[in-house]
Motif scaffolding. Sequence first.
Motif, PDB file in Angstrom:
ATOM      1  N   TRP A 194      -5.744  -5.863   7.840  1.00  0.00           N
ATOM      2  CA  TRP A 194      -6.193  -5.176   6.677  1.00  0.00           C
ATOM      3  C   TRP A 194      -6.838  -3.786   7.244  1.00  0.00           C
ATOM      4  O   TRP A 194      -6.551  -2.735   6.752  1.00  0.00           O
ATOM      5  CB  TRP A 194      -7.297  -5.791   5.920  1.00  0.00           C
ATOM      6  N   PHE A 195      -7.795  -3.887   8.130  1.00  0.00           N
ATOM      7  CA  PHE A 195      -8.235  -2.547   8.895  1.00  0.00           C
ATOM      8  C   PHE A 195      -7.121  -1.791   9.514  1.00  0.00           C
ATOM      9  O   PHE A 195      -7.074  -0.476   9.285  1.00  0.00           O
ATOM     10  CB  PHE A 195      -8.934  -3.175  10.046  1.00  0.00           C
ATOM     11  N   GLY A 196      -5.967  -2.234   9.958  1.00  0.00           N
ATOM     12  CA  GLY A 196      -4.881  -1.551  10.369  1.00  0.00           C
ATOM     13  C   GLY A 196      -4.397  -0.766   9.491  1.00  0.00           C
ATOM     14  O   GLY A 196      -4.130   0.401   9.464  1.00  0.00           O
ATOM     15  N   VAL A 197      -4.147  -1.360   8.040  1.00  0.00           N
ATOM     16  CA  VAL A 197      -3.573  -0.585   7.043  1.00  0.00           C
ATOM     17  C   VAL A 197      -4.530   0.722   6.706  1.00  0.00           C
ATOM     18  O   VAL A 197      -4.135   1.645   6.293  1.00  0.00           O
ATOM     19  CB  VAL A 197      -3.342  -1.364   5.978  1.00  0.00           C
ATOM     20  N   LEU A 198      -5.872   0.467   6.464  1.00  0.00           N
ATOM     21  CA  LEU A 198      -6.832   1.476   6.078  1.00  0.00           C
ATOM     22  C   LEU A 198      -6.812   2.439   7.297  1.00  0.00           C
ATOM     23  O   LEU A 198      -7.119   3.620   6.859  1.00  0.00           O
ATOM     24  CB  LEU A 198      -8.222   0.708   6.055  1.00  0.00           C
ATOM     25  N   PRO A 240      -8.239  -6.028  -0.801  1.00  0.00           N
ATOM     26  CA  PRO A 240      -7.611  -6.562   0.723  1.00  0.00           C
ATOM     27  C   PRO A 240      -6.273  -7.025   0.413  1.00  0.00           C
ATOM     28  O   PRO A 240      -5.592  -6.962   1.093  1.00  0.00           O
ATOM     29  CB  PRO A 240      -8.603  -7.303   1.399  1.00  0.00           C
ATOM     30  N   ASP A 241      -6.211  -7.918  -0.795  1.00  0.00           N
ATOM     31  CA  ASP A 241      -4.924  -8.871  -0.845  1.00  0.00           C
ATOM     32  C   ASP A 241      -3.897  -7.762  -0.933  1.00  0.00           C
ATOM     33  O   ASP A 241      -2.583  -8.353  -1.066  1.00  0.00           O
ATOM     34  CB  ASP A 241      -5.133  -9.649  -2.217  1.00  0.00           C
ATOM     35  N   ILE A 242      -4.007  -6.490  -1.633  1.00  0.00           N
ATOM     36  CA  ILE A 242      -2.912  -5.671  -1.724  1.00  0.00           C
ATOM     37  C   ILE A 242      -2.178  -5.535  -0.526  1.00  0.00           C
ATOM     38  O   ILE A 242      -0.929  -5.322  -0.318  1.00  0.00           O
ATOM     39  CB  ILE A 242      -3.231  -4.203  -2.281  1.00  0.00           C
ATOM     40  N   PRO A 257       0.880  -1.136   0.062  1.00  0.00           N
ATOM     41  CA  PRO A 257      -0.039   0.115  -0.076  1.00  0.00           C
ATOM     42  C   PRO A 257       0.997   1.185   0.109  1.00  0.00           C
ATOM     43  O   PRO A 257       0.544   2.261  -0.606  1.00  0.00           O
ATOM     44  CB  PRO A 257      -0.883  -0.186   1.236  1.00  0.00           C
ATOM     45  N   GLY A 258       2.002   1.367   0.740  1.00  0.00           N
ATOM     46  CA  GLY A 258       2.834   2.587   0.589  1.00  0.00           C
ATOM     47  C   GLY A 258       3.350   2.775  -0.795  1.00  0.00           C
ATOM     48  O   GLY A 258       3.655   3.842  -1.053  1.00  0.00           O
ATOM     49  N   LEU A 259       4.007   1.715  -1.298  1.00  0.00           N
ATOM     50  CA  LEU A 259       4.606   1.724  -2.843  1.00  0.00           C
ATOM     51  C   LEU A 259       3.336   2.043  -3.703  1.00  0.00           C
ATOM     52  O   LEU A 259       3.484   3.208  -4.561  1.00  0.00           O
ATOM     53  CB  LEU A 259       4.889   0.477  -3.196  1.00  0.00           C
ATOM     54  N   LEU A 260       1.858   1.734  -3.611  1.00  0.00           N
ATOM     55  CA  LEU A 260       0.841   2.089  -4.158  1.00  0.00           C
ATOM     56  C   LEU A 260       0.640   3.760  -4.052  1.00  0.00           C
ATOM     57  O   LEU A 260       0.318   4.312  -5.189  1.00  0.00           O
ATOM     58  CB  LEU A 260      -0.232   1.338  -3.837  1.00  0.00           C
ATOM     59  N   LEU A 261       0.403   3.988  -2.859  1.00  0.00           N
ATOM     60  CA  LEU A 261       0.426   5.581  -2.595  1.00  0.00           C
ATOM     61  C   LEU A 261       1.396   6.451  -3.051  1.00  0.00           C
ATOM     62  O   LEU A 261       1.149   7.480  -3.814  1.00  0.00           O
ATOM     63  CB  LEU A 261       0.052   5.552  -1.094  1.00  0.00           C
ATOM     64  N   LEU A 262       2.529   5.936  -3.030  1.00  0.00           N
ATOM     65  CA  LEU A 262       3.639   6.582  -3.583  1.00  0.00           C
ATOM     66  C   LEU A 262       3.462   6.864  -5.017  1.00  0.00           C
ATOM     67  O   LEU A 262       3.739   8.054  -5.771  1.00  0.00           O
ATOM     68  CB  LEU A 262       5.094   5.940  -3.328  1.00  0.00           C
TER      69      LEU A 262
END
Lengths: 434, 168
Positions: free
Chosen positions: A363-367, A422-424, A183-188
């Motif tokens: 998953w919830f933690g990442v969100l 969520p798999d990401i 998710p960090g790389l996706l956001l970047l």
Amino acid sequence: MSSFAIGLIGMGALLILLVLRVPVAFAMFAVGFAGIAILNSPNAAMSLLASESFTLASSAELVVGPLYILMGNHATETGMSRRLYDAAYAVIGSIRGGLASATVIGCGGFAALSGSSVASALTMGRVSLAEMDRFDYDPRLSTGVVAAGGTLGILIPPSTGFVIYAILTQESIGRLFLAGVLPGLLLLTMFVLTVSLLCHINPKLGPAGPRTTLAEKARAMTGATPILLVIVLTIGGIYGGLFSPVEAAAVGAGLVILIGILMRRLTPRVFWNAAKSSVVTTATVMLILIAAHMMNPFLALSQIPQEFGAFLADLSLPPLAVLALILAAYLVLGCFLEGFAMLVLSLPIFIPVIHQLGIDPIWFGVLVVLTLEMGLISPPVGVNVFIVKSVAPGVPLGRIFAGVMPFWLAMLVTLVILMLFPDIALLLPNTMIG
Amino acid sequence: MLSGLDSFAGRLIGLSALVGTIGLTVAVAVILADVVGRSLGSPIQGAQDISQMAMVILVFGGMALCDRVGGHVSVDIFEKFMPPAMIRAGDILSALLGAVIFLGIAWTVWESAALSRMLNLSTNIINLPKAWFQYAMIAMSLITALGMLLRAASLTLGQSLTRETARS
């Protein structure tokens, strides 16, 4: 009058003070102090004022902040950051918004170094804003990209946000760190795409620079070698187990000072200017943090976060809809509350609901951490925006918020993608840990 | 008289910032020396204690200068819609509120320091007395409050005082 009503009045008073241009820290101090005095006792408020001021000012973890500020200031004063951006510009400056994209990538790299959004925004702001200004970038884009890019600090591991979440929910820190990588790389990537899109629509935001020859690129890269070495040494030192983040910050600051002396660019006057500026910026940031810790007990006493949680739990909606409502509540609360305090206040209420609905807590933690990031750049009290404002005092706050909005929308899109897929987030922890 | 007081306050604020800068330098030097010492097999005992207490000095040492240079962050989104008198009233309110907050910090930390002395509270490893640093924090908070009170007075009387920059 009920505690909840007093809490709402307190929030109204906070907004009025902010509109009157009372400094954010003073407004939070005043409302927090008065609220605790009313809902508990004046003695409790006085006691908290003394304890929070000293405890936060002497926090071992927060030492990292001024050290990175000092490192960034010395890199700027001795011209090292300019060389870094000359190199970045030589490589990708010929495309529109190239330096802003380089800033996002730099923020991502720094996030992997510091784990703190505030430190990321401060250091990258110190390093990059003057350079983007030199290349005629629109201040909306330059300040917006630093404020948004800085938020990567609590998504890309090591992340203090995940550590606090793990402690509060008894989840695995290792799983959470792994869950934050993609998710960090996706956001970047989303931020870089946003820069490209903005500059495609309005080329004046981030002008394309002249094309450089291979020899010029090589010369620019050679000029940036000292600061690149500092970054590699400090990042490598952390991941190699040589230094803690605080030690890495001190080593980085020490190396930058040493290089400045060797390059004969660091005079006593330059050192004094950089150190004094670092002390002032540290004072600005720390007063906001101390004030946030006065405000949060008041909110806890007023039951505002708890009322939000109870309301959401009572709704008979499908899990994804409840999740969306919880995240929406975080987005609203994030406009007013310091992120970690928000976690402490709300997770004890939301986590049972999450378990009950069968939602994966990793998953919830990442969100949740991503929504905390959005809170860092949301008006009216987005901390990262104020951090950038402290680094770029000449740019009106309204302009910075305007510059941040496209990146906030990019984060919202990322949040929706992560909710739908969520798999990401779960792929790495599930395959590497099981 | 106000400008004379401001000049005196300016010197105190400069001294406070100098102390803060020394705190920052000490923090960097001690942590660096600890890292180097550890690699040579002799780390500095109590490096964390020293860096934490240096942090107190640097944070509060910079508060007065931060206010003097207008470093505190405020929301200026609505400024262009406000009449000058309202802006001035907001500035006076901010300065007074800030002074009250820092006087409050000084007062409550004074009581806390008395308790620290009574209980001999100190840092974990090399037992630096916490009261020393609390007293330094009090002195620097009082300097900050003085600067803010002078600004409130000057704004109320319509006089302009020195406004430094962080780099001067």
